[in-house]
Motif scaffolding. Structure first.
Motif, PDB file in Angstrom:
ATOM      1  N   ILE A 110      -6.278   4.572  12.952  1.00 14.10           N
ATOM      2  CA  ILE A 110      -7.449   3.692  12.790  1.00 14.10           C
ATOM      3  C   ILE A 110      -7.226   2.726  11.631  1.00 14.10           C
ATOM      4  O   ILE A 110      -7.513   1.522  11.749  1.00 14.10           O
ATOM      5  CB  ILE A 110      -8.728   4.525  12.586  1.00 14.10           C
ATOM      6  N   ALA A 111      -6.705   3.224  10.510  1.00  9.94           N
ATOM      7  CA  ALA A 111      -6.455   2.347   9.356  1.00  9.94           C
ATOM      8  C   ALA A 111      -5.454   1.252   9.709  1.00  9.94           C
ATOM      9  O   ALA A 111      -5.630   0.090   9.338  1.00  9.94           O
ATOM     10  CB  ALA A 111      -5.952   3.168   8.170  1.00  9.94           C
ATOM     11  N   LEU A 112      -4.418   1.599  10.460  1.00 10.68           N
ATOM     12  CA  LEU A 112      -3.402   0.614  10.825  1.00 10.68           C
ATOM     13  C   LEU A 112      -3.951  -0.412  11.820  1.00 10.68           C
ATOM     14  O   LEU A 112      -3.687  -1.612  11.689  1.00 10.68           O
ATOM     15  CB  LEU A 112      -2.177   1.323  11.394  1.00 10.68           C
ATOM     16  N   LEU A 113      -4.727   0.039  12.795  1.00 10.83           N
ATOM     17  CA  LEU A 113      -5.334  -0.892  13.756  1.00 10.83           C
ATOM     18  C   LEU A 113      -6.308  -1.841  13.060  1.00 10.83           C
ATOM     19  O   LEU A 113      -6.336  -3.044  13.355  1.00 10.83           O
ATOM     20  CB  LEU A 113      -6.034  -0.133  14.873  1.00 10.83           C
ATOM     21  N   LEU A 114      -7.116  -1.313  12.136  1.00  7.86           N
ATOM     22  CA  LEU A 114      -8.023  -2.185  11.388  1.00  7.86           C
ATOM     23  C   LEU A 114      -7.253  -3.196  10.550  1.00  7.86           C
ATOM     24  O   LEU A 114      -7.656  -4.353  10.437  1.00  7.86           O
ATOM     25  CB  LEU A 114      -8.936  -1.346  10.480  1.00  7.86           C
ATOM     26  N   ASP A 124      -9.976  -2.845   6.746  1.00 12.82           N
ATOM     27  CA  ASP A 124      -9.075  -1.722   6.484  1.00 12.82           C
ATOM     28  C   ASP A 124      -9.333  -1.126   5.109  1.00 12.82           C
ATOM     29  O   ASP A 124      -9.387   0.087   4.941  1.00 12.82           O
ATOM     30  CB  ASP A 124      -7.614  -2.161   6.628  1.00 12.82           C
ATOM     31  N   ARG A 125      -9.548  -1.987   4.108  1.00 13.40           N
ATOM     32  CA  ARG A 125      -9.805  -1.503   2.751  1.00 13.40           C
ATOM     33  C   ARG A 125     -11.201  -0.889   2.632  1.00 13.40           C
ATOM     34  O   ARG A 125     -11.392   0.097   1.922  1.00 13.40           O
ATOM     35  CB  ARG A 125      -9.638  -2.630   1.742  1.00 13.40           C
ATOM     36  N   PHE A 126     -12.185  -1.446   3.340  1.00  8.66           N
ATOM     37  CA  PHE A 126     -13.514  -0.816   3.362  1.00  8.66           C
ATOM     38  C   PHE A 126     -13.427   0.579   3.982  1.00  8.66           C
ATOM     39  O   PHE A 126     -14.021   1.533   3.491  1.00  8.66           O
ATOM     40  CB  PHE A 126     -14.519  -1.668   4.150  1.00  8.66           C
ATOM     41  N   TYR A 127     -12.669   0.721   5.064  1.00  6.92           N
ATOM     42  CA  TYR A 127     -12.511   2.012   5.742  1.00  6.92           C
ATOM     43  C   TYR A 127     -11.865   3.040   4.823  1.00  6.92           C
ATOM     44  O   TYR A 127     -12.269   4.209   4.796  1.00  6.92           O
ATOM     45  CB  TYR A 127     -11.673   1.829   7.018  1.00  6.92           C
ATOM     46  N   LEU A 128     -10.859   2.639   4.042  1.00 10.07           N
ATOM     47  CA  LEU A 128     -10.142   3.569   3.172  1.00 10.07           C
ATOM     48  C   LEU A 128     -10.866   3.845   1.857  1.00 10.07           C
ATOM     49  O   LEU A 128     -10.426   4.692   1.084  1.00 10.07           O
ATOM     50  CB  LEU A 128      -8.736   3.038   2.875  1.00 10.07           C
ATOM     51  N   GLY A 129     -11.973   3.153   1.606  1.00  8.66           N
ATOM     52  CA  GLY A 129     -12.775   3.425   0.414  1.00  8.66           C
ATOM     53  C   GLY A 129     -12.467   2.530  -0.765  1.00  8.66           C
ATOM     54  O   GLY A 129     -12.694   2.913  -1.910  1.00  8.66           O
ATOM     55  N   GLY A 132     -13.956  -3.053  -3.390  1.00  9.92           N
ATOM     56  CA  GLY A 132     -13.659  -4.243  -4.197  1.00  9.92           C
ATOM     57  C   GLY A 132     -12.559  -5.083  -3.569  1.00  9.92           C
ATOM     58  O   GLY A 132     -12.689  -6.310  -3.432  1.00  9.92           O
ATOM     59  N   ILE A 133     -11.470  -4.445  -3.175  1.00 10.22           N
ATOM     60  CA  ILE A 133     -10.370  -5.183  -2.541  1.00 10.22           C
ATOM     61  C   ILE A 133     -10.803  -5.683  -1.170  1.00 10.22           C
ATOM     62  O   ILE A 133     -10.442  -6.790  -0.752  1.00 10.22           O
ATOM     63  CB  ILE A 133      -9.112  -4.297  -2.447  1.00 10.22           C
ATOM     64  N   GLY A 134     -11.617  -4.876  -0.464  1.00 10.05           N
ATOM     65  CA  GLY A 134     -12.119  -5.313   0.840  1.00 10.05           C
ATOM     66  C   GLY A 134     -12.967  -6.567   0.728  1.00 10.05           C
ATOM     67  O   GLY A 134     -12.848  -7.483   1.540  1.00 10.05           O
ATOM     68  N   LEU A 135     -13.824  -6.622  -0.294  1.00  8.72           N
ATOM     69  CA  LEU A 135     -14.664  -7.808  -0.500  1.00  8.72           C
ATOM     70  C   LEU A 135     -13.813  -9.021  -0.878  1.00  8.72           C
ATOM     71  O   LEU A 135     -14.070 -10.138  -0.403  1.00  8.72           O
ATOM     72  CB  LEU A 135     -15.702  -7.513  -1.589  1.00  8.72           C
ATOM     73  N   ALA A 136     -12.790  -8.816  -1.698  1.00  5.63           N
ATOM     74  CA  ALA A 136     -11.898  -9.919  -2.073  1.00  5.63           C
ATOM     75  C   ALA A 136     -11.144 -10.445  -0.851  1.00  5.63           C
ATOM     76  O   ALA A 136     -10.972 -11.656  -0.698  1.00  5.63           O
ATOM     77  CB  ALA A 136     -10.917  -9.457  -3.144  1.00  5.63           C
ATOM     78  N   LYS A 137     -10.713  -9.535   0.025  1.00  2.00           N
ATOM     79  CA  LYS A 137     -10.026  -9.977   1.242  1.00  2.00           C
ATOM     80  C   LYS A 137     -10.985 -10.701   2.182  1.00  2.00           C
ATOM     81  O   LYS A 137     -10.597 -11.663   2.861  1.00  2.00           O
ATOM     82  CB  LYS A 137      -9.389  -8.776   1.959  1.00  2.00           C
ATOM     83  N   LEU A 138     -12.232 -10.256   2.221  1.00  2.00           N
ATOM     84  CA  LEU A 138     -13.228 -10.912   3.077  1.00  2.00           C
ATOM     85  C   LEU A 138     -13.496 -12.337   2.607  1.00  2.00           C
ATOM     86  O   LEU A 138     -13.570 -13.267   3.417  1.00  2.00           O
ATOM     87  CB  LEU A 138     -14.526 -10.094   3.074  1.00  2.00           C
ATOM     88  N   CYS A 139     -13.608 -12.539   1.302  1.00  2.00           N
ATOM     89  CA  CYS A 139     -13.919 -13.862   0.761  1.00  2.00           C
ATOM     90  C   CYS A 139     -12.738 -14.829   0.827  1.00  2.00           C
ATOM     91  O   CYS A 139     -12.930 -16.047   0.874  1.00  2.00           O
ATOM     92  CB  CYS A 139     -14.382 -13.742  -0.692  1.00  2.00           C
ATOM     93  N   THR A 140     -11.513 -14.319   0.842  1.00  2.00           N
ATOM     94  CA  THR A 140     -10.339 -15.189   0.814  1.00  2.00           C
ATOM     95  C   THR A 140      -9.561 -15.167   2.124  1.00  2.00           C
ATOM     96  O   THR A 140      -8.422 -15.644   2.164  1.00  2.00           O
ATOM     97  CB  THR A 140      -9.393 -14.762  -0.324  1.00  2.00           C
ATOM     98  N   LEU A 141     -10.163 -14.620   3.170  1.00  2.00           N
ATOM     99  CA  LEU A 141      -9.525 -14.497   4.481  1.00  2.00           C
ATOM    100  C   LEU A 141      -8.192 -13.753   4.360  1.00  2.00           C
ATOM    101  O   LEU A 141      -7.133 -14.203   4.784  1.00  2.00           O
ATOM    102  CB  LEU A 141      -9.329 -15.868   5.129  1.00  2.00           C
ATOM    103  N   GLY A 142      -8.292 -12.565   3.759  1.00  2.00           N
ATOM    104  CA  GLY A 142      -7.109 -11.711   3.614  1.00  2.00           C
ATOM    105  C   GLY A 142      -6.084 -12.295   2.674  1.00  2.00           C
ATOM    106  O   GLY A 142      -4.883 -12.167   2.915  1.00  2.00           O
TER     107      GLY A 142
END
Length: 198
Positions: A110-114, A124-129, A132-142
């Motif tokens: 699941i982590a790899l597919l996400l 993927d970062r939100f799923y793994l907990g 902060g990194i997930g939000l940064a990736k969301l704002c900068t398009l990964g």
């Protein structure tokens, strides 16, 4: 002629020795504390369907490790070598603690597919907990897709794991990675009898 006589004598000696050893095996059995058995004196058979938890793909009862959470222990059924009887059970079976990987429900697939399909949004970062990194990736398009590519590699290599320190849920005979760490037992320390070479 001498060769034939020598072969006959050695054959007779082997037959006598085999017969004596088979009688000795039947007569000699030792009753011991099986927790003290060493490697080669017991075998813990390949886990069967009764010993593996289908949700975690590890032994039932795998507990969280003290220093490193993912490196836990579980008690499994083992079998002593022939001629050894265990004090605990009065037969050749006993329970022994073996290492296992403690998991908390995070699946590698699941982590790899996400990461591959939705990693640019940080799922993927939100799923793994790692919110902060997930939000940064969301704002900068990964991180302009470079962070997504890097996370695909890191998750596939199991370098990035769940934030709680647990291991991924991977099939028991799957492609799990074991990290080898250096400590005082694996690092060669200088000894007192070494001489200084100058």
């Amino acid at each position: 002629m001498y060769l034939i006589s020598l072969l006959q004598i050695s054959f007779l000696f082997l037959c006598t020795a085999n017969g004596a050893s088979s009688e000795d095996k039947n007569d000699k059995t030792a009753t011991v504390d099986c927790s003290t058995l060493r490697l080669g004196q017991f075998i813990c058979p390949d886990p069967n369907i009764d010993q593996i938890n289908p949700d975690t793909q590890q032994f039932y009862g795998c507990t969280k490790g003290k220093d490193i959470p993912s490196e836990g222990e579980a008690e499994v059924q083992c079998l002593a070598a022939e001629g050894i009887t265990c004090n605990e059970t009065r037969n050749s079976t006993f329970r022994r603690k073996l290492p296992c990987k403690w998991t908390n429900g995070y699946s590698l697939e699941i982590a790899l597919l996400l990461s591959v399909f939705l990693g640019m949004f940080g799922l993927d970062r939100f799923y793994l907990g790692y919110p902060g990194i997930g939000l940064a990736k969301l704002c900068t398009l990964g991180f302009m897709f470079l962070g997504q590519l890097l996370d695909i590699i890191l998750i596939a290599a199991q370098v990035v794991g769940p934030s709680d320190g647990s291991a991924y849920v991977i099939p028991y005979y799957g492609a799990g990675v074991s990290v080898i760490r250096s400590d005082n037992e694996t690092y060669l320390l200088p000894q007192a009898d070494w001489h200084n070479i100058t």
